[in-house]
Enzyme design. Structure first.
Site, PDB file in Angstrom:
ATOM      1  N   ASP A   1      17.044   5.811  23.665  1.00  0.00           N
ATOM      2  CA  ASP A   1      15.746   5.529  23.054  1.00  0.00           C
ATOM      3  C   ASP A   1      15.136   4.369  23.843  1.00  0.00           C
ATOM      4  O   ASP A   1      15.804   3.733  24.672  1.00  0.00           O
ATOM      5  CB  ASP A   1      15.914   5.203  21.568  1.00  0.00           C
TER       6      ASP A   1
ATOM      7  N   HIS B   1      12.119  -0.088  15.849  1.00  0.00           N
ATOM      8  CA  HIS B   1      11.023  -0.567  16.709  1.00  0.00           C
ATOM      9  C   HIS B   1      10.745  -2.047  16.440  1.00  0.00           C
ATOM     10  O   HIS B   1      10.243  -2.749  17.316  1.00  0.00           O
ATOM     11  CB  HIS B   1       9.737   0.222  16.440  1.00  0.00           C
TER      12      HIS B   1
END
Length: 344
Positions: free
Chosen positions: A257, A185
């Site tokens: 993702d 992230h």
């Protein structure tokens, strides 16, 4: 039926639908919506929001959520607090039979509760192994075990519970997040081990759950530099076509993702990331911000892909599978053994 042009899974930014979001929901490129804590207030509210999402869309869509348990549980108030998967690993170490029994029960309870809100599936189970490297906020107690050989039986049992409730599962994060410490992230993690090391220490749960019929896999935004020095797994034809499709014989849905993650953004603007993901992914996840969702849609012209459509539609929930009595029995079993306490 979800149309053959559907590609994107988008995020909604709040508890109401904006005009832009209404437009995207009705777009032929939209396959579904992923929900987050920012969308949730109560079971009643999320049911109404999902009903609004489905009614607004001009075609069938998937509704999904990251509700894996532990610290990754987007719907909390009014839902059973699912423990981290590592708790099941501890139980399994002491009593494998109980570990599997409770894993199946938890999978059913989790799936039943979100299904009651008309969610199609949760992005679970997680198949990463916990290691001294990954024992952090990235993986840690999200993993079923530190022992690679124990992850598959526990994950399979959890997935079987989800299936009993009519829900699909998603194995993540292929080919394994356990041997990197960086959070994708926030940055692009790089793993410099060779394929033989990954095949021994990370891939076994994925191989086994694919063999057991898991219908979807989510790849990691991690660069495995000795296997593909150019692209992270989520953008890699080597990983997703040569290894996942051909070597592991996976014929299900590949879900990217989130393309707004730093591990993906290292590979160019949103249009470039979408172009990379479309080479091998069936569903492309772009949850925020709205300007990136807009750029993603602008980068693609709808085109029909019947094989992709078949893979995506296989993830829709079986609405006939739920049993209130089975839910009650499994929840009581978990409470009796203090695996869960009560609804939050």
């Amino acid at each position: 039926m979800i149309p053959s042009t559907a590609l994107f899974v988008i995020g909604i930014q709040g508890t109401m639908i904006s005009s832009d979001e209404k437009y995207w929901l009705q777009h032929p490129l939209t396959a579904g919506v992923i929900l987050f804590a920012r969308n949730y207030e109560s079971p009643e509210q999320i049911q109404l929001l999902i009903q609004t999402l489905r009614n607004t869309a001009k075609h069938d869509i998937l509704i999904m959520v990251d509700q894996e348990g532990g610290r990754v549980q987007r719907f909390i108030k009014g839902f059973t607090k699912i423990p981290p998967m590592a708790d099941l690993g501890v139980i399994y170490d002491k009593n494998p039979e109980n570990g599997l029994l409770f894993s199946t029960a938890l999978g059913y309870v989790l799936a039943y509760e979100i299904a009651q809100c008309d969610v199609d599936f949760s992005i679970a189970p997680m198949l990463d192994v916990e290691t001294s490297v990954s024992n952090s906020n990235v993986i840690g107690d999200r993993a079923f075990s530190k022992d690679i050989g124990k992850i598959f039986p526990l994950a399979k049992a959890f997935y079987q519970g989800m299936r009993e409730a009519g829900m699909s599962g998603v194995g993540k994060h292929f080919p394994g997040h356990g041997h990197v410490s960086a959070d994708s992230h926030e940055s692009l993690p790089i793993y410099d081990g060779d394929f033989a090391s990954l095949e021994e220490n990370d891939l076994p749960p994925f191989k086994d759950l694919i063999h057991a019929g898991i219908p979807a896999i989510m790849p990691a935004h991690i660069l495995y530099s000795q296997v593909d020095p150019d692209f992270p797994a989520g953008f890699s034809t080597i990983w997703l076509n040569e290894i996942l499709r051909k070597k592991l014989n996976f014929s299900g849905c590949i879900i990217s993702d989130d393309l707004n993650m730093a591990g993906a953004s290292a590979y160019g603007n949103m249009a470039k990331r979408v172009a990379l993901a479309t080479r091998n992914c069936d569903l492309i996840l772009v949850s925020h911000p709205p300007e990136d969702i807009k750029k993603a849609f602008e980068s693609q012209i709808p085109w029909e892909n019947p094989l992709r459509q078949k893979r995506i539609n296989a993830l829709r929930r079986n609405k006939e599978a739920l049993s209130a009595q089975l839910y009650k029995d499994k929840l009581n079993l978990l409470k009796k053994h203090a695996i869960v306490t009560s609804i939050s």
